[in-house]
Write a protein that holds these residues in place. Structure first.
Motif, mmCIF file in Angstrom:
data_model
loop_
_atom_site.group_PDB
_atom_site.id
_atom_site.type_symbol
_atom_site.label_atom_id
_atom_site.label_comp_id
_atom_site.label_asym_id
_atom_site.label_seq_id
_atom_site.Cartn_x
_atom_site.Cartn_y
_atom_site.Cartn_z
ATOM 1 N N GLU A 143 42.055 33.235 44.925
ATOM 2 C CA GLU A 143 40.751 33.635 45.449
ATOM 3 C C GLU A 143 40.637 35.159 45.567
ATOM 4 O O GLU A 143 39.642 35.750 45.144
ATOM 5 C CB GLU A 143 40.533 32.977 46.814
ATOM 6 C CG GLU A 143 39.136 33.195 47.374
ATOM 7 C CD GLU A 143 38.937 32.437 48.679
ATOM 8 O OE1 GLU A 143 38.359 33.046 49.594
ATOM 9 O OE2 GLU A 143 39.347 31.261 48.770
ATOM 10 N N ALA A 148 40.646 36.778 42.048
ATOM 11 C CA ALA A 148 39.351 36.570 41.381
ATOM 12 C C ALA A 148 38.289 37.502 41.958
ATOM 13 O O ALA A 148 37.478 38.060 41.211
ATOM 14 C CB ALA A 148 38.924 35.113 41.517
ATOM 15 N N ALA A 149 38.298 37.686 43.273
ATOM 16 C CA ALA A 149 37.318 38.581 43.902
ATOM 17 C C ALA A 149 37.518 40.020 43.421
ATOM 18 O O ALA A 149 36.535 40.721 43.123
ATOM 19 C CB ALA A 149 37.425 38.498 45.420
ATOM 20 N N LYS A 182 38.938 40.982 40.582
ATOM 21 C CA LYS A 182 38.552 41.024 39.170
ATOM 22 C C LYS A 182 37.039 41.150 39.033
ATOM 23 O O LYS A 182 36.539 41.964 38.251
ATOM 24 C CB LYS A 182 39.043 39.776 38.431
ATOM 25 C CG LYS A 182 40.513 39.796 38.085
ATOM 26 C CD LYS A 182 40.870 38.508 37.325
ATOM 27 C CE LYS A 182 42.261 38.553 36.761
ATOM 28 N NZ LYS A 182 42.581 37.322 35.998
ATOM 29 N N ALA A 183 36.319 40.347 39.794
ATOM 30 C CA ALA A 183 34.855 40.381 39.720
ATOM 31 C C ALA A 183 34.301 41.711 40.215
ATOM 32 O O ALA A 183 33.388 42.276 39.612
ATOM 33 C CB ALA A 183 34.264 39.222 40.536
ATOM 34 N N GLU A 184 34.859 42.221 41.306
ATOM 35 C CA GLU A 184 34.366 43.466 41.888
ATOM 36 C C GLU A 184 34.684 44.689 41.032
ATOM 37 O O GLU A 184 33.850 45.584 40.888
ATOM 38 C CB GLU A 184 34.984 43.658 43.276
ATOM 39 C CG GLU A 184 34.596 44.967 43.948
ATOM 40 C CD GLU A 184 35.345 45.227 45.243
ATOM 41 O OE1 GLU A 184 35.323 46.375 45.687
ATOM 42 O OE2 GLU A 184 35.958 44.296 45.804
ATOM 43 N N CYS A 185 35.882 44.729 40.469
ATOM 44 C CA CYS A 185 36.364 45.953 39.825
ATOM 45 C C CYS A 185 36.502 45.867 38.308
ATOM 46 O O CYS A 185 36.864 46.847 37.663
ATOM 47 C CB CYS A 185 37.715 46.348 40.431
ATOM 48 S SG CYS A 185 37.659 46.598 42.214
ATOM 49 N N GLY A 186 36.252 44.703 37.729
ATOM 50 C CA GLY A 186 36.311 44.565 36.283
ATOM 51 C C GLY A 186 37.710 44.426 35.709
ATOM 52 O O GLY A 186 37.912 44.646 34.503
ATOM 53 N N GLN A 192 40.853 42.780 33.995
ATOM 54 C CA GLN A 192 40.927 41.742 32.972
ATOM 55 C C GLN A 192 42.115 40.811 33.152
ATOM 56 O O GLN A 192 42.032 39.633 32.824
ATOM 57 C CB GLN A 192 41.001 42.384 31.577
ATOM 58 C CG GLN A 192 39.805 43.255 31.255
ATOM 59 C CD GLN A 192 38.508 42.469 31.247
ATOM 60 O OE1 GLN A 192 38.397 41.456 30.574
ATOM 61 N NE2 GLN A 192 37.538 42.913 32.017
ATOM 62 N N SER A 244 42.850 46.624 33.979
ATOM 63 C CA SER A 244 41.662 46.614 33.131
ATOM 64 C C SER A 244 42.086 46.605 31.667
ATOM 65 O O SER A 244 41.437 46.014 30.824
ATOM 66 C CB SER A 244 40.795 47.858 33.388
ATOM 67 O OG SER A 244 40.396 47.895 34.731
#
Length: 185
Positions: free
Chosen positions: A59, A62-63, A65-69, A71, A157
């Protein structure tokens, strides 16, 4: 215990300030654009696999990754019985930068990040539950000590992973090493 020691680059033998207060560490690092958080740790077996560790923190990863891009995420672990421990330590001891943020979450153990910010060096002794994100282009180095014992989740990234550009500066050799700051010397 998580500790922040701030050194003057021109008088690097003794810190001008030291704090162990997590809120103060977060505030002082945030003033410099450094992200510092403490996550709730999970009970994992000592021999947990990379997949088990990433699943336990899915969790949070994933947060980020979504917030900061980011990979990719992986797990790096080093123990005192590793025959290559000295070579691994030396790899990170010189000042360098990256073209992406360097993010580490300490699942267990500890390590010392040095951040060369202006005329100061912020030495952050990260412990289990600490997350640090060093922005791209920030001059820094990492000392895992002579008997490294840590497991970290790393986020990238760049799918190639850890890529450093060394500055050629000798400042890292002038600051106290892990042994002194961790009190194991």
């Amino acid at each position: 215990m998580t500790t922040l020691s701030i050194f003057d680059q021109n008088q690097p033998q003794s810190p001008r300030s030291v704090t162990e207060d997590p809120a103060e560490i977060r505030r002082l690092l945030a003033e410099q654009g450094i992200r510092f958080e403490q996550w709730q740790t999970r009970d994992l077996p000592a021999d947990a696999t990379e997949a088990q560790i990433l699943e336990a923190y899915a969790e949070e990863v994933a947060a980020l990754k979504a917030e900061c891009g980011f990979q990719t995420a992986d797990v790096v672990s080093l123990n005192p019985d590793n025959p290559q421990k000295e070579a691994f330590r030396q790899k990170f001891l010189d000042e360098h930068t990256h073209s992406e943020d360097e993010v580490r979450f300490f699942v267990r153990g500890q390590g010392l990040f040095y951040l060369h910010l202006g005329d100061s060096v912020y030495a952050v002794m990260c412990q289990q539950s600490d997350l640090i994100s060093v922005p791209d282009g920030t001059r820094h180095w990492f000392d895992m000590g002579p008997e490294p014992e840590f497991t970290c989740i790393r986020l990238f990234s760049n799918p190639e992973g850890w890529v450093a550009s060394f500055t050629g500066e000798d400042i890292a050799s002038r600051l106290p090493r892990y042994e002194r700051l961790a009190g194991v010397a």
